[in-house]
Design a protein around this motif. Structure first.
Motif, PDB file in Angstrom:
ATOM      1  N   LYS B  22       0.921  -1.302  -0.062  1.00  0.00           N
ATOM      2  CA  LYS B  22       0.123  -0.010  -0.082  1.00  0.00           C
ATOM      3  C   LYS B  22       0.774   1.170  -0.047  1.00  0.00           C
ATOM      4  N   LEU B  23       1.904   1.221   0.845  1.00  0.00           N
ATOM      5  CA  LEU B  23       3.000   2.302   0.922  1.00  0.00           C
ATOM      6  C   LEU B  23       3.481   2.632  -0.563  1.00  0.00           C
ATOM      7  N   LEU B  24       3.961   1.513  -1.091  1.00  0.00           N
ATOM      8  CA  LEU B  24       4.565   1.555  -2.393  1.00  0.00           C
ATOM      9  C   LEU B  24       3.700   2.057  -3.393  1.00  0.00           C
ATOM     10  N   GLN B  25       2.641   1.850  -3.499  1.00  0.00           N
ATOM     11  CA  GLN B  25       1.594   2.156  -4.477  1.00  0.00           C
ATOM     12  C   GLN B  25       1.233   3.714  -4.145  1.00  0.00           C
ATOM     13  N   ALA B  26       0.986   4.105  -3.004  1.00  0.00           N
ATOM     14  CA  ALA B  26       0.426   5.473  -2.620  1.00  0.00           C
ATOM     15  C   ALA B  26       1.544   6.217  -2.899  1.00  0.00           C
ATOM     16  N   GLY B  27       2.882   5.744  -2.593  1.00  0.00           N
ATOM     17  CA  GLY B  27       4.214   6.808  -3.018  1.00  0.00           C
ATOM     18  C   GLY B  27       4.221   6.911  -4.374  1.00  0.00           C
ATOM     19  N   LEU B  28       4.033   5.924  -5.054  1.00  0.00           N
ATOM     20  CA  LEU B  28       4.139   6.076  -6.592  1.00  0.00           C
ATOM     21  C   LEU B  28       3.035   6.927  -6.976  1.00  0.00           C
ATOM     22  N   GLU B  29       1.937   6.945  -6.646  1.00  0.00           N
ATOM     23  CA  GLU B  29       0.966   7.901  -7.000  1.00  0.00           C
ATOM     24  C   GLU B  29       1.124   9.286  -6.488  1.00  0.00           C
ATOM     25  N   VAL B  30       1.633   9.542  -5.313  1.00  0.00           N
ATOM     26  CA  VAL B  30       1.763  10.767  -4.678  1.00  0.00           C
ATOM     27  C   VAL B  30       2.919  11.575  -5.254  1.00  0.00           C
ATOM     28  N   LEU B  31       4.165  10.751  -5.194  1.00  0.00           N
ATOM     29  CA  LEU B  31       5.329  11.181  -5.723  1.00  0.00           C
ATOM     30  C   LEU B  31       5.396  11.613  -7.188  1.00  0.00           C
ATOM     31  N   HIS B  32       4.554  10.967  -8.019  1.00  0.00           N
ATOM     32  CA  HIS B  32       4.558  11.011  -9.485  1.00  0.00           C
ATOM     33  C   HIS B  32       3.614  12.708  -9.596  1.00  0.00           C
ATOM     34  N   ARG B  33       2.658  12.733  -8.793  1.00  0.00           N
ATOM     35  CA  ARG B  33       1.880  13.840  -9.123  1.00  0.00           C
ATOM     36  C   ARG B  33       2.556  14.957  -8.722  1.00  0.00           C
ATOM     37  N   GLN B  34       3.026  14.912  -7.375  1.00  0.00           N
ATOM     38  CA  GLN B  34       3.914  16.304  -6.822  1.00  0.00           C
ATOM     39  C   GLN B  34       4.892  16.482  -6.642  1.00  0.00           C
ATOM     40  N   GLY B  35       6.017  15.370  -6.830  1.00  0.00           N
ATOM     41  CA  GLY B  35       7.318  15.234  -6.649  1.00  0.00           C
ATOM     42  C   GLY B  35       7.894  14.715  -5.204  1.00  0.00           C
ATOM     43  N   PHE B  36       9.217  14.829  -4.894  1.00  0.00           N
ATOM     44  CA  PHE B  36       9.701  14.358  -3.820  1.00  0.00           C
ATOM     45  C   PHE B  36       9.610  15.171  -2.740  1.00  0.00           C
ATOM     46  N   ASN B  37      10.116  16.306  -2.758  1.00  0.00           N
ATOM     47  CA  ASN B  37      10.386  17.283  -1.793  1.00  0.00           C
ATOM     48  C   ASN B  37       9.073  18.032  -1.477  1.00  0.00           C
ATOM     49  N   ALA B  38       8.088  18.099  -2.304  1.00  0.00           N
ATOM     50  CA  ALA B  38       6.942  18.719  -1.898  1.00  0.00           C
ATOM     51  C   ALA B  38       5.938  17.593  -1.279  1.00  0.00           C
ATOM     52  N   THR B  39       6.297  16.481  -1.053  1.00  0.00           N
ATOM     53  CA  THR B  39       5.547  15.728  -0.317  1.00  0.00           C
ATOM     54  C   THR B  39       6.088  15.123   0.968  1.00  0.00           C
ATOM     55  N   GLY B  40       5.291  15.332   2.065  1.00  0.00           N
ATOM     56  CA  GLY B  40       5.788  14.646   3.111  1.00  0.00           C
ATOM     57  C   GLY B  40       5.418  13.148   3.479  1.00  0.00           C
ATOM     58  N   VAL B  41       5.932  12.503   4.463  1.00  0.00           N
ATOM     59  CA  VAL B  41       5.670  10.889   4.742  1.00  0.00           C
ATOM     60  C   VAL B  41       4.341  10.931   5.259  1.00  0.00           C
ATOM     61  N   GLN B  42       3.660  11.778   5.921  1.00  0.00           N
ATOM     62  CA  GLN B  42       2.493  11.679   6.512  1.00  0.00           C
ATOM     63  C   GLN B  42       1.396  11.739   5.221  1.00  0.00           C
ATOM     64  N   GLU B  43       1.827  12.507   4.072  1.00  0.00           N
ATOM     65  CA  GLU B  43       0.790  12.417   2.956  1.00  0.00           C
ATOM     66  C   GLU B  43       0.881  11.092   2.427  1.00  0.00           C
ATOM     67  N   ILE B  44       1.924  10.273   2.360  1.00  0.00           N
ATOM     68  CA  ILE B  44       1.974   8.992   1.921  1.00  0.00           C
ATOM     69  C   ILE B  44       1.225   8.233   2.499  1.00  0.00           C
ATOM     70  N   THR B  45       1.465   8.028   3.749  1.00  0.00           N
ATOM     71  CA  THR B  45       0.653   7.077   4.953  1.00  0.00           C
ATOM     72  C   THR B  45      -0.712   7.309   4.623  1.00  0.00           C
ATOM     73  N   ASP B  46      -1.224   8.612   4.642  1.00  0.00           N
ATOM     74  CA  ASP B  46      -2.852   9.176   4.675  1.00  0.00           C
ATOM     75  C   ASP B  46      -3.361   8.579   3.378  1.00  0.00           C
ATOM     76  N   ALA B  47      -2.600   8.731   2.182  1.00  0.00           N
ATOM     77  CA  ALA B  47      -2.898   8.196   0.851  1.00  0.00           C
ATOM     78  C   ALA B  47      -3.055   6.674   1.023  1.00  0.00           C
ATOM     79  N   ALA B  48      -2.321   5.964   1.736  1.00  0.00           N
ATOM     80  CA  ALA B  48      -2.080   4.573   1.876  1.00  0.00           C
ATOM     81  C   ALA B  48      -3.193   3.897   2.847  1.00  0.00           C
ATOM     82  N   GLY B  49      -3.609   4.864   3.529  1.00  0.00           N
ATOM     83  CA  GLY B  49      -4.601   4.551   4.663  1.00  0.00           C
ATOM     84  C   GLY B  49      -4.037   3.766   5.818  1.00  0.00           C
ATOM     85  N   VAL B  50      -2.829   3.926   6.109  1.00  0.00           N
ATOM     86  CA  VAL B  50      -2.100   3.406   7.190  1.00  0.00           C
ATOM     87  C   VAL B  50      -1.525   4.203   8.178  1.00  0.00           C
ATOM     88  N   PRO B  51      -1.411   3.627   9.329  1.00  0.00           N
ATOM     89  CA  PRO B  51      -0.714   4.706  10.271  1.00  0.00           C
ATOM     90  C   PRO B  51       0.573   5.527  10.002  1.00  0.00           C
TER      91      PRO B  51
END
Lengths: 205, 205
Positions: B22-51
């Motif tokens: 889930k983290l990998l899939q959400a990371g791929l989606e979010v990092l592709h859309r908005q880039g690495f430095n504009a994305t925090g870990v929290q956004e990735i875990t939120d998108a993945a639906g995990v703590p």
């Protein structure tokens, strides 16, 4: 008394433009080296040697500084562009010298900076409409310049006319941007050498 | 009792791989859309639906997630690559269909995402050696694939042999990356259409 007041307002004006210019130059340097989102306003004011608070007297946001940085960056290679447009030699030779000179820019930094326009296009297009449009405008102007010289080479018969000069220019600028990006990923000049080889063997012929 | 224990450890194993995926899939989606430095870990875990706390059970850093994202992204177009390598039709036709199919990927998002490999090369090459090397490796593999099909077209006589297949492949992949970056700056397909036009009129001939 009048003279004193004049002096004072002149000095204030100078201090103001001086700080703005320092922020712009430092912003160009830092944003080119490490990108937009990896850079905080504090890093830019530190690099400029001005108080952090002064930033917002000159730029409403980091986005708006980035937009001015795009314009300053595009203006920086004015001499190279002048040589391309009106230097000595045939249009085709000027194009070759021009791309050769662009390729040498990255050497000192092992190609680690890339082109600021390409970096911002990749990093900021989806994030900032203002920066995206600034980058688009800079690319359009650059394409018009290169297209003019390719059209000259088409008129003197050294480049075939089967593809419009504007399309060739746009393709080549994008291909060069891609080569610069790949050179950044490889830390080496091979992509830039391949760009020269294919461009002058297959495209500008 | 033994069975229960087996079940439990199987379930724990499943939960673990499930969260990582889930983290990998959400990371791929979010990092592709908005880039690495504009994305925090929290956004990735939120998108993945995990703590948020679970992130570091699976990835030591955002850099290391990004490296896995590069690998997952490169693996994603396996079917397109298979068609390029062994689909029906001549090598030249397969190359045309392949780039056509890549160009259509960005349509739905108005070309606003760009290519994740190009985005990371531009944004992260100077920041993360691990990601830079991952991107370089993905580009190298991709180049080898395209070079093989260009070499096939050179053997059947549809592409001239004056430039080595490997050089043509590398040039074209970089030119395509540059066109995708420019399409992102323009929010339009013109650069991709120009890429097709120049590639198949001037380079792969």
């Amino acid at each position: 008394m009048l003279k004193d007041e004049d002096d004072r307002s002149y000095c204030q004006f100078m201090a103001k433009t001086d700080t703005r210019d320092k922020l712009l130059q430092a912003g160009l340097e830092v944003l080119h080296r490490q990108g937009f989102n990896a850079t905080g306003v504090q890093e830019i004011t530190d690099a400029a040697g001005v108080p952090k608070g002064s930033f917002y007297n000159h730029f409403d946001s980091k986005d708006l500084l980035a937009l001015e940085v795009v314009k300053a960056y595009a203006a920086r290679n004015a001499e190279k562009r002048k040589q391309l447009r009106e230097g000595s030699g045939s249009a085709l030779n000027r194009l070759r010298r021009y791309f050769d000179s662009l390729n040498r820019i990255g050497e000192a930094s092992e190609y680690s900076r890339g082109c600021l326009l390409g970096n911002f296009a990749a990093e900021l297009s989806a994030q900032s409409a203002a920066v995206r449009e600034g980058v688009q405008g800079a690319f359009d102007e650059w394409t018009t310049l290169v297209a003019g010289v390719i059209a000259e080479a088409q008129r003197d018969g050294s480049v075939a006319r089967d593809v419009p000069a504007k399309v060739l220019a746009s393709f080549l600028i994008n291909a060069w941007e891609g080569a610069v990006m790949r050179a950044k990923a490889e830390k080496g000049a091979a992509p830039l050498n391949e760009f020269m080889s294919v461009t002058f063997k297959k495209i500008l012929t």
